[in-house]
Design a protein around this motif. Sequence first.
Motif, mmCIF file in Angstrom:
data_model
loop_
_atom_site.group_PDB
_atom_site.id
_atom_site.type_symbol
_atom_site.label_atom_id
_atom_site.label_comp_id
_atom_site.label_asym_id
_atom_site.label_seq_id
_atom_site.Cartn_x
_atom_site.Cartn_y
_atom_site.Cartn_z
ATOM 1 N N GLU A 224 0.823 -1.213 0.000
ATOM 2 C CA GLU A 224 0.000 0.000 0.000
ATOM 3 C C GLU A 224 0.853 1.257 0.000
ATOM 4 N N ASP A 225 1.925 1.243 0.782
ATOM 5 C CA ASP A 225 2.778 2.419 0.871
ATOM 6 C C ASP A 225 3.564 2.649 -0.414
ATOM 7 N N CYS A 226 4.010 1.578 -1.060
ATOM 8 C CA CYS A 226 4.702 1.724 -2.347
ATOM 9 C C CYS A 226 3.778 2.346 -3.390
ATOM 10 N N LEU A 227 2.526 1.925 -3.396
ATOM 11 C CA LEU A 227 1.545 2.488 -4.318
ATOM 12 C C LEU A 227 1.279 3.958 -3.996
ATOM 13 N N PHE A 228 1.244 4.287 -2.702
ATOM 14 C CA PHE A 228 1.099 5.685 -2.280
ATOM 15 C C PHE A 228 2.276 6.517 -2.792
ATOM 16 N N HIS A 229 3.490 5.994 -2.621
ATOM 17 C CA HIS A 229 4.681 6.724 -3.055
ATOM 18 C C HIS A 229 4.703 6.905 -4.571
ATOM 19 N N ILE A 260 7.094 -2.693 -9.991
ATOM 20 C CA ILE A 260 6.924 -3.971 -10.685
ATOM 21 C C ILE A 260 7.863 -5.029 -10.110
ATOM 22 N N THR A 261 9.090 -4.652 -9.829
ATOM 23 C CA THR A 261 10.072 -5.584 -9.274
ATOM 24 C C THR A 261 9.607 -6.142 -7.935
ATOM 25 N N ILE A 266 6.833 -10.941 -3.132
ATOM 26 C CA ILE A 266 5.572 -11.248 -2.441
ATOM 27 C C ILE A 266 5.278 -12.746 -2.579
ATOM 28 N N GLU A 267 5.220 -13.444 -1.461
ATOM 29 C CA GLU A 267 5.040 -14.895 -1.487
ATOM 30 C C GLU A 267 3.569 -15.314 -1.462
ATOM 31 N N ASP A 268 2.747 -14.626 -0.704
ATOM 32 C CA ASP A 268 1.331 -14.969 -0.607
ATOM 33 C C ASP A 268 0.642 -14.724 -1.959
ATOM 34 N N LYS A 269 0.011 -15.749 -2.503
ATOM 35 C CA LYS A 269 -0.559 -15.667 -3.856
ATOM 36 C C LYS A 269 -1.681 -14.635 -3.966
ATOM 37 N N TYR A 275 -1.975 -7.041 -5.475
ATOM 38 C CA TYR A 275 -0.974 -6.009 -5.776
ATOM 39 C C TYR A 275 -0.840 -5.807 -7.287
ATOM 40 N N VAL A 276 -0.759 -6.904 -8.034
ATOM 41 C CA VAL A 276 -0.652 -6.818 -9.493
ATOM 42 C C VAL A 276 -1.880 -6.109 -10.078
#
Length: 315
Positions: A224-229, A260-261, A266-269, A275-276
Amino acid sequence: MVKFSIIVPVYNVEKYLEDCLDSILNQTYDNYEVIVVNDGSPDNSQDIIDRYAKKDKRVKSFKKKNGGLSDARNYGVSKAKGDYLVFVDSDDSINCELLEKINEVLDDKVDIVRYQVVKIENGQKTVEKSEIFTKNSGEEAFSKLLKNSWFVTAWSALYRREFWIKNKFNYAKGKIHEDFGLTPYVYMKAKLVTAIDYVGYNYFVRENSIMTVNNKEKVIKKNEDCLFHFDRLMEFINKDKNVSETGKVLYESYIANALITRIKSIEDKQIKKDYVNELKVKKVGDNLISDTLPRKIKKTIYKMNPYLYIKLFVK
């Protein structure tokens, strides 16, 4: 006049704080102040800060309500009196000649001085060298440094305080990966950047740190924070009329690649799928550079199948 202000945010680091402060006070160059910001730490960190402030007048102690690392850094900047800002995380350390080596290349026109970082994990030291150069524009420096692992970290460079204040830079309060949410734009705004060969900063990978803990809630928070940034960085650049079109394209592609990287880690499917989907909603892939045939192919593959893109192109 104080030349350097070293800003040290403190929260629950009583085990490491003495080593950090000792490394700062052991500098071979002595015209500096140490702005220590206790961000509402519940442990015995303040006792350590008080002891150091009592024995060395360069140590300035400040206490505030807990607001997170970003808020503590912003507060530290507001209290700084030096011509230049240096950020040091309180569980890390700096090497004794750092300020001296920086001072050798400074003049009143350089906005950022970049230095080398050593990563220390389980006793193993790794230095990932970034390119060395003198007085490049911010856009030129951005293009040379973006492949380095430590590019976005606040603590891998010094900043001219007047430059920082004039541009009203601040870290987003309460967000993880706050460095990523600001540093790319800081470089794009710099007039001149110098990068030196000196290994000045020791980054310690700690168990149970903000960056190493990856339970389900923390992974979602990081996403969520990466998307905010991403939104914040895009807003910065879209409002700025002084960045060249070439620089803007490079900047937008860099922050898109960073998001994207992240898919790979992220391990949880289900969390990965969510996220994708968010990346698709924000059309993050549209920002990937496609100025050559290989890049066009990679961009096309990402848009068709992000998971295949990660498998083929992300190490």
